[in-house]
Scaffold this motif. Structure first.
Motif, PDB file in Angstrom:
ATOM      1  N   HIS A  99      81.407  -2.672  13.875  1.00  0.00           N
ATOM      2  CA  HIS A  99      80.441  -2.148  14.906  1.00  0.00           C
ATOM      3  C   HIS A  99      79.096  -2.827  14.886  1.00  0.00           C
ATOM      4  O   HIS A  99      78.698  -3.575  13.832  1.00  0.00           O
ATOM      5  CB  HIS A  99      80.156  -0.870  14.729  1.00  0.00           C
ATOM      6  CG  HIS A  99      79.442  -0.407  13.341  1.00  0.00           C
ATOM      7  ND1 HIS A  99      80.213  -0.375  12.157  1.00  0.00           N
ATOM      8  CD2 HIS A  99      77.903  -0.039  13.193  1.00  0.00           C
ATOM      9  CE1 HIS A  99      79.182   0.107  11.399  1.00  0.00           C
ATOM     10  NE2 HIS A  99      77.887   0.049  11.758  1.00  0.00           N
ATOM     11  N   ALA A 100      78.622  -3.047  16.067  1.00  0.00           N
ATOM     12  CA  ALA A 100      77.302  -3.660  16.111  1.00  0.00           C
ATOM     13  C   ALA A 100      76.488  -3.512  17.360  1.00  0.00           C
ATOM     14  O   ALA A 100      77.256  -3.070  18.317  1.00  0.00           O
ATOM     15  CB  ALA A 100      77.478  -5.435  15.918  1.00  0.00           C
ATOM     16  N   PRO A 101      75.177  -3.448  17.589  1.00  0.00           N
ATOM     17  CA  PRO A 101      74.581  -3.413  18.839  1.00  0.00           C
ATOM     18  C   PRO A 101      75.162  -4.402  19.695  1.00  0.00           C
ATOM     19  O   PRO A 101      75.376  -5.535  19.249  1.00  0.00           O
ATOM     20  CB  PRO A 101      73.083  -3.337  18.493  1.00  0.00           C
ATOM     21  CG  PRO A 101      72.951  -3.002  17.002  1.00  0.00           C
ATOM     22  CD  PRO A 101      74.327  -3.449  16.427  1.00  0.00           C
ATOM     23  N   GLY A 134      97.049   3.389  14.724  1.00  0.00           N
ATOM     24  CA  GLY A 134      95.971   3.978  14.217  1.00  0.00           C
ATOM     25  C   GLY A 134      94.621   3.262  14.582  1.00  0.00           C
ATOM     26  O   GLY A 134      93.641   3.681  14.125  1.00  0.00           O
ATOM     27  N   ALA A 135      94.993   2.239  15.228  1.00  0.00           N
ATOM     28  CA  ALA A 135      93.596   1.473  15.599  1.00  0.00           C
ATOM     29  C   ALA A 135      92.692   2.351  16.348  1.00  0.00           C
ATOM     30  O   ALA A 135      91.434   2.398  15.933  1.00  0.00           O
ATOM     31  CB  ALA A 135      93.876   0.133  16.152  1.00  0.00           C
ATOM     32  N   ALA A 136      93.086   3.040  17.394  1.00  0.00           N
ATOM     33  CA  ALA A 136      92.180   3.855  18.089  1.00  0.00           C
ATOM     34  C   ALA A 136      91.556   4.988  17.475  1.00  0.00           C
ATOM     35  O   ALA A 136      90.224   5.453  17.282  1.00  0.00           O
ATOM     36  CB  ALA A 136      92.888   4.234  19.472  1.00  0.00           C
ATOM     37  N   GLY A 137      92.361   5.678  16.353  1.00  0.00           N
ATOM     38  CA  GLY A 137      91.827   6.746  15.546  1.00  0.00           C
ATOM     39  C   GLY A 137      90.800   6.254  14.472  1.00  0.00           C
ATOM     40  O   GLY A 137      89.982   6.779  14.347  1.00  0.00           O
ATOM     41  N   ALA A 138      91.131   4.876  14.077  1.00  0.00           N
ATOM     42  CA  ALA A 138      90.099   4.476  13.070  1.00  0.00           C
ATOM     43  C   ALA A 138      88.588   4.106  13.886  1.00  0.00           C
ATOM     44  O   ALA A 138      87.409   4.468  13.239  1.00  0.00           O
ATOM     45  CB  ALA A 138      90.478   2.948  12.633  1.00  0.00           C
ATOM     46  N   LEU A 139      88.584   3.582  15.270  1.00  0.00           N
ATOM     47  CA  LEU A 139      87.414   3.510  16.083  1.00  0.00           C
ATOM     48  C   LEU A 139      86.783   4.922  16.225  1.00  0.00           C
ATOM     49  O   LEU A 139      85.411   4.930  16.227  1.00  0.00           O
ATOM     50  CB  LEU A 139      87.825   2.757  17.449  1.00  0.00           C
ATOM     51  CG  LEU A 139      88.025   1.462  17.365  1.00  0.00           C
ATOM     52  CD1 LEU A 139      88.356   1.098  18.804  1.00  0.00           C
ATOM     53  CD2 LEU A 139      87.089   0.874  16.619  1.00  0.00           C
ATOM     54  N   LEU A 140      87.518   5.961  16.655  1.00  0.00           N
ATOM     55  CA  LEU A 140      87.048   7.251  16.905  1.00  0.00           C
ATOM     56  C   LEU A 140      86.280   7.661  15.595  1.00  0.00           C
ATOM     57  O   LEU A 140      85.321   8.342  15.758  1.00  0.00           O
ATOM     58  CB  LEU A 140      88.046   8.209  17.354  1.00  0.00           C
ATOM     59  CG  LEU A 140      87.605   9.215  18.191  1.00  0.00           C
ATOM     60  CD1 LEU A 140      86.950   8.786  19.650  1.00  0.00           C
ATOM     61  CD2 LEU A 140      88.860   9.994  18.708  1.00  0.00           C
ATOM     62  N   ARG A 177      85.141   5.970  13.106  1.00  0.00           N
ATOM     63  CA  ARG A 177      83.725   5.470  12.940  1.00  0.00           C
ATOM     64  C   ARG A 177      82.742   5.867  13.911  1.00  0.00           C
ATOM     65  O   ARG A 177      81.549   5.861  13.580  1.00  0.00           O
ATOM     66  CB  ARG A 177      84.215   3.617  13.022  1.00  0.00           C
ATOM     67  CG  ARG A 177      82.929   2.962  12.994  1.00  0.00           C
ATOM     68  CD  ARG A 177      81.775   3.128  11.759  1.00  0.00           C
ATOM     69  NE  ARG A 177      82.732   2.858  10.543  1.00  0.00           N
ATOM     70  CZ  ARG A 177      82.808   1.318   9.987  1.00  0.00           C
ATOM     71  NH1 ARG A 177      82.417   0.553  10.819  1.00  0.00           N
ATOM     72  NH2 ARG A 177      83.664   1.364   8.842  1.00  0.00           N
ATOM     73  N   GLY A 178      83.073   5.926  15.449  1.00  0.00           N
ATOM     74  CA  GLY A 178      82.005   6.218  16.151  1.00  0.00           C
ATOM     75  C   GLY A 178      81.417   7.676  15.885  1.00  0.00           C
ATOM     76  O   GLY A 178      80.306   8.024  15.911  1.00  0.00           O
ATOM     77  N   ILE A 179      82.250   8.471  15.493  1.00  0.00           N
ATOM     78  CA  ILE A 179      81.904  10.021  14.969  1.00  0.00           C
ATOM     79  C   ILE A 179      80.983   9.795  13.865  1.00  0.00           C
ATOM     80  O   ILE A 179      79.652  10.291  14.019  1.00  0.00           O
ATOM     81  CB  ILE A 179      83.085  10.886  14.836  1.00  0.00           C
ATOM     82  CG1 ILE A 179      83.748  11.238  15.993  1.00  0.00           C
ATOM     83  CG2 ILE A 179      82.222  12.232  14.180  1.00  0.00           C
ATOM     84  CD1 ILE A 179      85.138  12.031  15.758  1.00  0.00           C
TER      85      ILE A 179
END
Length: 160
Positions: free
Chosen positions: A21-23, A104-110, A112-114
């Motif tokens: 993640h990054a701005p 599981g890639a989208a779950g990992a993103l979700l 991390r976003g939370i």
């Protein structure tokens, strides 16, 4: 705020994948190109929705890009985290490359976003058929179903 979680770290990245993640302004140009291309490939081409994916929100100073990178360097999935009025956060533009779906890639993103949203409530607009999947992460439907480019969506909220 930028960072990486190697596979197997607490963010729950699937084996062989790493979460980043990054701005937006700090995402390397070729990586940003790959993130935006994946969004176009999924939402515009695959789902046949001609819409302006580049809506200006990615350029907001607080916008954070999230992505999962495969061992070969390709982008497996992407999402963005935005600041909303009233101190809420918004996760959106969640897209997974066809070759990485179900891994599981989208779950990992979700997750991390939370995590990055901290103590903020998190909003998202889910394609209706994915409401149950988002529900596994604590999101609940908070409004009526609506059509976005002909695809049924539901507004959802995860309270902090």
């Amino acid at each position: 705020m930028s960072g990486e979680t190697p596979a197997g770290a607490p963010a729950g990245a699937p084996a062989g994948l790493s979460v980043h993640h990054a701005p937006t302004a700090q995402v390397p140009a070729l990586t940003l190109y790959a993130l935006l291309k994946l969004r176009v490939d999924v939402f515009v081409v695959e789902q046949e929705c001609a819409y302006p994916d580049l809506d200006g929100r990615d350029a907001e100073p607080t916008a954070v890009q999230l992505w999962v990178q495969a061992a070969d360097g390709s982008v497996a999935a992407t999402a963005r985290l935005l600041a909303e009025p009233g101190g809420r956060a918004r996760i959106g533009r969640v897209a997974t490359a066809r070759a990485h779906r179900g891994a599981g890639a989208a779950g990992a993103l979700l997750r991390r976003g939370i995590e990055l949203a901290g103590g903020a409530d998190v909003l998202l607009d889910a394609q209706s058929h994915l409401a149950g999947w988002y529900g596994r992460f604590g999101f609940r439907v908070v409004g009526e179903e609506y059509l976005d480019d002909g695809i049924p969506h539901l507004p959802m909220l995860r309270t902090a």
